[in-house]
Design a protein around this motif. Structure first.
Motif, mmCIF file in Angstrom:
data_model
loop_
_atom_site.group_PDB
_atom_site.id
_atom_site.type_symbol
_atom_site.label_atom_id
_atom_site.label_comp_id
_atom_site.label_asym_id
_atom_site.label_seq_id
_atom_site.Cartn_x
_atom_site.Cartn_y
_atom_site.Cartn_z
ATOM 1 N N ASP A 243 -35.476 -7.153 6.698
ATOM 2 C CA ASP A 243 -36.375 -6.316 7.750
ATOM 3 C C ASP A 243 -38.110 -6.477 7.360
ATOM 4 O O ASP A 243 -38.165 -6.032 7.379
ATOM 5 C CB ASP A 243 -35.670 -4.832 6.582
ATOM 6 C CG ASP A 243 -36.075 -4.225 5.418
ATOM 7 O OD1 ASP A 243 -36.029 -5.354 4.451
ATOM 8 O OD2 ASP A 243 -36.013 -3.110 5.016
ATOM 9 N N LEU A 278 -34.959 -3.490 11.894
ATOM 10 C CA LEU A 278 -36.405 -2.695 11.971
ATOM 11 C C LEU A 278 -35.685 -1.268 12.382
ATOM 12 O O LEU A 278 -36.852 -0.871 12.679
ATOM 13 C CB LEU A 278 -37.262 -3.495 13.262
ATOM 14 C CG LEU A 278 -37.058 -4.773 13.108
ATOM 15 C CD1 LEU A 278 -37.720 -5.490 14.209
ATOM 16 C CD2 LEU A 278 -37.428 -5.121 11.486
ATOM 17 N N ASN A 281 -38.528 3.126 9.175
ATOM 18 C CA ASN A 281 -39.764 3.258 9.063
ATOM 19 C C ASN A 281 -40.235 2.719 7.514
ATOM 20 O O ASN A 281 -39.439 3.917 6.701
ATOM 21 C CB ASN A 281 -41.033 3.866 10.058
ATOM 22 C CG ASN A 281 -40.590 4.382 11.259
ATOM 23 O OD1 ASN A 281 -41.197 2.831 12.491
ATOM 24 N ND2 ASN A 281 -40.907 5.044 11.986
ATOM 25 N N ASP A 285 -43.850 -2.260 6.822
ATOM 26 C CA ASP A 285 -43.331 -2.703 7.234
ATOM 27 C C ASP A 285 -44.296 -4.022 8.261
ATOM 28 O O ASP A 285 -45.187 -3.167 8.877
ATOM 29 C CB ASP A 285 -42.793 -1.606 8.386
ATOM 30 C CG ASP A 285 -41.170 -1.667 8.316
ATOM 31 O OD1 ASP A 285 -40.818 -2.098 6.781
ATOM 32 O OD2 ASP A 285 -40.765 -0.890 8.422
ATOM 33 N N LYS A 287 -42.895 -5.632 11.129
ATOM 34 C CA LYS A 287 -42.170 -5.949 12.298
ATOM 35 C C LYS A 287 -41.614 -6.821 13.365
ATOM 36 O O LYS A 287 -40.950 -7.782 13.837
ATOM 37 C CB LYS A 287 -41.541 -4.564 13.359
ATOM 38 C CG LYS A 287 -40.895 -3.314 11.672
ATOM 39 C CD LYS A 287 -40.498 -2.133 13.469
ATOM 40 C CE LYS A 287 -40.405 -0.658 11.690
ATOM 41 N NZ LYS A 287 -39.871 -0.031 12.428
ATOM 42 N N SER A 290 -41.445 -10.099 11.233
ATOM 43 C CA SER A 290 -39.932 -10.443 10.949
ATOM 44 C C SER A 290 -39.203 -10.615 11.659
ATOM 45 O O SER A 290 -38.675 -11.293 11.802
ATOM 46 C CB SER A 290 -39.368 -8.838 9.869
ATOM 47 O OG SER A 290 -38.311 -8.848 9.888
ATOM 48 N N GLN A 309 -33.585 -2.203 16.933
ATOM 49 C CA GLN A 309 -34.635 -0.860 16.062
ATOM 50 C C GLN A 309 -34.637 -0.479 16.996
ATOM 51 O O GLN A 309 -34.004 -0.006 17.632
ATOM 52 C CB GLN A 309 -36.099 -2.145 17.075
ATOM 53 C CG GLN A 309 -36.169 -2.480 18.167
ATOM 54 C CD GLN A 309 -38.095 -3.694 18.145
ATOM 55 O OE1 GLN A 309 -38.839 -3.217 17.480
ATOM 56 N NE2 GLN A 309 -37.694 -4.349 19.023
#
Length: 309
Positions: A243, A278, A281, A285, A287, A290, A309
């Motif tokens: 993540d 993802l 929160n 992060d 995202k 990642s 996500q």
């Protein structure tokens, strides 16, 4: 773009060849809408069936309603049965199988469809259908995996709880002839077993128990996790889940890992199927980075990328 390419091909054989090449080169999965768009490029039902079989390994898990939409795009009942056989393992919500049964007009076809659905093993949104003979699961247990997410049923869990559940499903679906191992990572690395073990009910139970004792804590040492998984003797498929981005270990930063990642690969790259988890929160992060990292690793090795996500 792929649909336009297929429409320009004059003959069915050429269209199917082009589709096979395009699907083989993809590292991201196909959604129901994408599948339907591609199918519209084929004029004959039998070619649509062949096209679906080509796409099936890259089709993402989907709700029953989307499976029914694809089935209904085929005009003949015999082809609809073939389509259900190809798509059965993509169904996320088997409790809604009545939606799929309603896609069939004749009672005889409904009975055939019900028999097919009775043997379904739903495709995990994280792990898909596992085809390797010796599989290594690489699982992020860093602190950000404690971020809260909500399941489709509205249950409140953290990211690692969700992974534990999906991993259990994936392990139970493995044939007993398959072998597997786990590599968990945070700031450090832990290989579950010295080498892969058979996917017997006992070993699967031990692996699930091992995962139950993992807690989200620490940094994200992706480099050493990848190195450990690729060193596994006989591995022919890796499932990598994270993540985050590399914050621990000898190589940090997602661009630094990507620039040096190729040096880790054997002469014949092992497909690494990546999942960027993802949902929810967590402070810190990253995202987009990642997702970029996971998909680039999948692309480099011929694997499939999933971004949740």
């Amino acid at each position: 773009r792929l649909r336009r390419t297929l429409q320009r091909a004059r003959f069915s054989k050429d269209k199917l060849t082009a589709l096979k090449l395009a699907v083989g080169a993809r590292y991201d999965g196909l959604s129901a809408d994408q599948v339907l768009t591609i199918l519209k490029a084929f004029g004959f039902s039998k070619d649509m069936v062949a096209a679906l079989r080509i796409m099936e390994p890259k089709i993402l898990a989907m709700p029953a309603q989307d499976v029914a939409r694809i089935i209904k795009s085929y005009p003949f009942s015999s082809d609809r049965i073939r389509v259900l056989k190809a798509l059965k393992d993509t169904i996320l919500d088997l409790e809604n199988k009545h939606v799929i049964l309603n896609a069939f007009t004749f009672s005889s076809d409904k009975r055939k469809a019900a028999k097919i659905l009775a043997g379904v093993q739903p495709r995990s949104p994280l792990y898909g259908t596992i085809r390797g003979h010796h599989v290594v699961f690489v699982i992020d247990c860093s602190g950000s995996m404690g971020a809260v997410v909500f399941t489709n049923a509205g249950r409140r869990v953290n990211r690692l709880d969700y992974v534990r559940y999906e991993l259990g499903r994936a392990l139970r679906a493995l044939p007993r002839s398959a072998t597997f191992n786990l590599v968990v990572f945070a700031g450090g690395i832990l290989r579950w077993q010295p080498r892969g073990v058979r996917a017997t009910p006992q070993n699967v139970g031990l692996a699930i128990s091992f995962m139950e004792h993992q807690r989200p804590d620490g940094g994200t040492n992706i480099w050493d996790a990848m190195k450990t998984a690729l060193s596994e003797p006989g591995v022919d498929e890796i499932h990598f889940l994270t993540d985050g981005t590399p914050t621990a270990g000898p190589v940090r930063g997602h661009r630094q890992v990507l620039s040096r990642f190729r040096s880790l690969l054997p002469r014949r790259p092992v497909p690494i199927h990546g999942a960027a988890l993802l949902m929810g929160n967590f402070r810190g992060d990253r995202k987009a980075q990642s997702a970029e990292l996971v998909c680039a690793i999948a692309h480099e090795t011929g694997g499939l990328c999933r971004v949740l996500q």
